[in-house]
Design an enzyme around this catalytic site. Structure first.
Site, PDB file in Angstrom:
ATOM      1  N   HIS A  14       0.871  -1.175   0.000  1.00 54.50           N
ATOM      2  CA  HIS A  14       0.000   0.000   0.000  1.00 54.50           C
ATOM      3  C   HIS A  14       0.910   1.226   0.000  1.00 54.50           C
ATOM      4  CE1 HIS A  14      -2.804   2.949   1.801  1.00 54.50           C
ATOM      5  NE2 HIS A  14      -3.786   2.130   1.502  1.00 54.50           N
ATOM      6  N   ASP A  18       3.205  -4.679   8.121  1.00 57.66           N
ATOM      7  CA  ASP A  18       1.978  -3.901   7.973  1.00 57.66           C
ATOM      8  C   ASP A  18       0.799  -4.871   8.149  1.00 57.66           C
ATOM      9  OD1 ASP A  18      -0.290  -2.643   7.077  1.00 57.66           O
ATOM     10  OD2 ASP A  18       0.619  -1.782   5.283  1.00 57.66           O
ATOM     11  N   GLN A  50      -4.405  -5.210   7.061  1.00 58.49           N
ATOM     12  CA  GLN A  50      -5.410  -6.150   6.547  1.00 58.49           C
ATOM     13  C   GLN A  50      -5.415  -7.468   7.315  1.00 58.49           C
ATOM     14  OE1 GLN A  50      -7.713  -5.402   4.317  1.00 58.49           O
ATOM     15  NE2 GLN A  50      -6.879  -3.410   3.756  1.00 58.49           N
ATOM     16  N   LYS A  63     -10.318  -0.592  10.491  1.00 62.90           N
ATOM     17  CA  LYS A  63     -10.491  -1.805   9.674  1.00 62.90           C
ATOM     18  C   LYS A  63     -10.835  -3.002  10.565  1.00 62.90           C
ATOM     19  CE  LYS A  63      -7.106  -0.284   6.259  1.00 62.90           C
ATOM     20  NZ  LYS A  63      -7.844   0.143   5.075  1.00 62.90           N
TER      21      LYS A  63
END
Ligand SMILES: Cc1ncc(COP(=O)(O)O)c(C=O)c1O
Length: 407
Positions: free
Chosen positions: A122, A201, A204, A227
């Site tokens: 990202h 990261d 997600q 999220k």
């Protein structure tokens, strides 16, 4: 047992209609909807327990501080961090990555050093590194991605050198859905370069699997509350204790100091030295509630449910002529990105909306990955805890309808 109907009762957004149709929300990878318990925790905190933290000697401030610091312990337990001070609250994943990059700019990196990223990052895990690379004359290298959407890990021995100071990679791609084998990757890179720092990261991944930062042996792990069924404006940076001394404060201000004179400042210890200013108190309290909510759901049942959604939607989408899915890794989260030859993603997205189906279109903040796959704009359907198998049916029938209208 994963009781989808009971879970759907927990999410008030499902009671609304869009263009007269029941809402089918397939954009959870961008931001998840909120369960009532999170909304209630936020409302209750603003209504009855609100005051600034770490400052007052009065009851309300004590209560707010207790909840805020209690949330830090909830996060610590959730990601299995060894020490509570390893949990630093930020505005989100993006700020957490910037914090790591800029706090280590002068203490870890020398001109000529290298940073290793991957082609599937990202922008949040590319741009901060480019910013510091420019300032410090660092070189950025990228682990390439295969046509199936997996990292070419056989390239690691040639990409990791003695000058590689940081590997920053995503645990799960927000476009391809690929779940990277980060534990094995970290083991390999630490064998090749024992002093390397690794940032994962988890924006997600934290939604789809349980995280153990000690087991992963990462140095930094970052994610966003919004999220994870929490609110916007809050995120987490896990920073292993051994880095705290080396990390310079990223911002200065109140609440991060031991002593300030007109000449200089002595900083507070971590985590406070990285949390300048009034934090997002209520967002942090909401995050703790979201973690409590998600932790009460059996993870294997949830993964099984998401796998069924992924398998069914993938199979059905493949029946549409000209549809090509980006990313077909064996280890995939319930995220499906695709193009349909002859149709623009935005047109499809807008027509899906008329059927009540919410999808994301565009480059998904991953332009280098779009370039890798030779596409500019795609449609992404991402499934959350509240989606049903019939949502996959609705996606495909709405797509077929949109294609007919556009043809
Ligand atoms: C993999 C990944 N990393 C980073 C981010 C940035 O998160 P935020 O915008 O919450 O800071 C996202 C958001 O979509 C993401 O999917």
């Amino acid at each position: 047992m994963f009781d989808i109907e009971k879970i759907r009762q927990d999410f008030p957004f499902l009671r609304q209609t869009i263009h007269g149709k029941p809402v089918v929300f397939l954009d959870t990878a961008a931001s998840a909807q909120k369960p009532q318990v999170v909304i209630d925790a936020v409302t209750e905190s603003y209504t009855n327990n609100y005051a600034n933290v770490h400052r007052g000697v009065y009851t309300l401030s004590d209560q707010a501080t207790e909840k805020y610091e209690g949330a830090r312990k909830t996060v610590q337990k959730f990601i299995h961090a060894t020490y509570f001070e390893e949990v630093i609250f930020t505005k989100g994943t993006t700020e957490a990555i910037n914090l790591v990059a800029f706090s280590l700019l002068d203490t870890l990196f020398q001109p000529g050093d290298e940073i290793l990223l991957t082609e599937m990052e990202h922008h949040a895990n590319i741009v901060p590194w480019q910013l510091i690379a420019k300032r410090k004359q660092l070189t950025i290298k990228y682990i390439p991605v295969t046509d199936e959407g997996e990292l070419m890990l056989d390239k690691l021995p040639s990409l990791v050198t003695k000058k590689t100071k940081m590997l920053a990679l995503t645990h799960c791609s927000n476009v391809l859905g690929t779940i990277n084998p980060v534990k094995a990757i970290i083991q390999t890179v630490k064998e090749l370069c024992p002093d390397i720092a690794v940032l994962v990261d988890g924006a997600q991944s934290v939604v789809h699997q349980r995280i153990d930062v000690v087991e992963l042996d990462c140095d930094f792990f970052v994610f966003s509350a919004h999220k994870l069924y929490g609110t916007t404006g809050t995120g987490v940076l896990y920073a292993k204790k051994k880095w705290h001394e080396m990390m310079m404060p990223y911002q200065g201000g109140g609440d991060m100091i031991k002593e300030v004179s007109l000449q200089e400042t002595i900083f507070a210890d971590a985590p406070y030295k990285f949390e300048a200013g009034t934090p997002d108190i209520i967002g942090v309290i909401g995050l703790a509630k979201a973690i409590e909510y998600i932790s009460a759901i059996d993870i294997l049942s949830l993964q099984n449910h998401e796998q069924q959604l992924l398998d069914k939607a993938t199979q059905m989408l493949k029946t549409i002529p000209g549809l090509k899915i980006l990313g077909e890794s064996k280890h995939k989260a319930s995220v499906i990105t695709f193009i349909i030859e002859g149709f623009h993603a935005n047109d499809l997205g807008m027509l899906l909306d008329l059927s009540g189906v919410c999808v994301r279109t565009g480059h998904h903040c991953a332009q280098p990955l779009m370039t890798r796959f030779g596409v500019k704009s795609t449609v992404r359907a991402s499934f959350g805890i509240y989606n049903t198998l019939s949502d996959a049916d609705k996606l495909v029938s709405a797509l077929n309808k949109a294609i007919k209208m556009l043809a």
